[in-house]
Design a protein around this motif. Sequence first.
Motif, PDB file in Angstrom:
ATOM      1  N   UNK A  45       0.835  -1.213   0.000  1.00  0.00           N
ATOM      2  CA  UNK A  45       0.000   0.000   0.000  1.00  0.00           C
ATOM      3  C   UNK A  45       0.870   1.263   0.000  1.00  0.00           C
ATOM      4  N   UNK A  46       2.014   1.217   0.683  1.00  0.00           N
ATOM      5  CA  UNK A  46       2.893   2.387   0.769  1.00  0.00           C
ATOM      6  C   UNK A  46       3.790   2.555  -0.458  1.00  0.00           C
ATOM      7  N   UNK A  47       4.307   1.429  -0.998  1.00  0.00           N
ATOM      8  CA  UNK A  47       5.360   1.512  -2.010  1.00  0.00           C
ATOM      9  C   UNK A  47       5.094   0.731  -3.290  1.00  0.00           C
ATOM     10  N   UNK A  48       3.933   0.124  -3.407  1.00  0.00           N
ATOM     11  CA  UNK A  48       3.660  -0.689  -4.588  1.00  0.00           C
ATOM     12  C   UNK A  48       4.522  -1.941  -4.590  1.00  0.00           C
ATOM     13  N   UNK A  49       4.815  -2.445  -5.776  1.00  0.00           N
ATOM     14  CA  UNK A  49       5.572  -3.690  -5.885  1.00  0.00           C
ATOM     15  C   UNK A  49       6.982  -3.566  -5.309  1.00  0.00           C
ATOM     16  N   UNK A  80       4.007  -0.123  11.437  1.00  0.00           N
ATOM     17  CA  UNK A  80       3.586   0.974  10.567  1.00  0.00           C
ATOM     18  C   UNK A  80       4.807   1.733  10.040  1.00  0.00           C
ATOM     19  N   UNK A  81       5.750   2.039  10.919  1.00  0.00           N
ATOM     20  CA  UNK A  81       6.959   2.767  10.510  1.00  0.00           C
ATOM     21  C   UNK A  81       7.755   1.956   9.487  1.00  0.00           C
ATOM     22  N   UNK A  82       7.815   0.643   9.672  1.00  0.00           N
ATOM     23  CA  UNK A  82       8.533  -0.215   8.719  1.00  0.00           C
ATOM     24  C   UNK A  82       7.892  -0.130   7.344  1.00  0.00           C
ATOM     25  N   UNK A  83       6.584  -0.088   7.300  1.00  0.00           N
ATOM     26  CA  UNK A  83       5.887   0.027   6.020  1.00  0.00           C
ATOM     27  C   UNK A  83       6.158   1.386   5.376  1.00  0.00           C
ATOM     28  N   UNK A  84       6.086   2.444   6.153  1.00  0.00           N
ATOM     29  CA  UNK A  84       6.285   3.797   5.622  1.00  0.00           C
ATOM     30  C   UNK A  84       7.704   3.970   5.092  1.00  0.00           C
ATOM     31  N   UNK A  85       8.702   3.473   5.835  1.00  0.00           N
ATOM     32  CA  UNK A  85      10.107   3.649   5.456  1.00  0.00           C
ATOM     33  C   UNK A  85      10.661   2.468   4.652  1.00  0.00           C
ATOM     34  N   UNK A  86       9.804   1.514   4.297  1.00  0.00           N
ATOM     35  CA  UNK A  86      10.180   0.347   3.501  1.00  0.00           C
ATOM     36  C   UNK A  86      11.333  -0.436   4.131  1.00  0.00           C
ATOM     37  N   UNK A  87      11.187  -0.734   5.409  1.00  0.00           N
ATOM     38  CA  UNK A  87      12.148  -1.557   6.139  1.00  0.00           C
ATOM     39  C   UNK A  87      11.520  -2.943   6.238  1.00  0.00           C
TER      40      UNK A  87
END
Length: 129
Positions: A45-49, A80-87
């Motif tokens: 949802x945050x970064x696509x593929x 949530x932070x991991x999803x936002x920052x792609x970690x």
Amino acid sequence: MTKYSLELKLKAVLTYLEGMDSFRTVANQFNISLTPLKQWVAHYKEHGIDGLMSTYTNYDISFKMDVLNYMNDFGVSSTHAAAVYNIASPSTITNWLKQLEEYGVDALETKKKGRPSMKKETKKKPVEG
């Protein structure tokens, strides 16, 4: 931790996002655990593929502090932070938080892993005289 192919991750995420089945149903359908599926959906949802691609990264201290400050400022979870920052793993952020609380900012500095390199011996010139 089990490694999953990008294809499997994408199929599972898209199946869930179709809205017909619950996380549990989709996880059972693809024979995966519930937690990774939830993380994949959040990353997608945050970064696509790109959010589903596996990467190994050394994060610098300023990036780590940005993530921790984001969590503190907005009161969000490590997931949530991991999803936002792609970690890839929320536990990475949890470890940073523990290091910061126990040892201070210096503990967030990336440390070299592995054996130290062997220094080449310098040949001494014979003393003339």
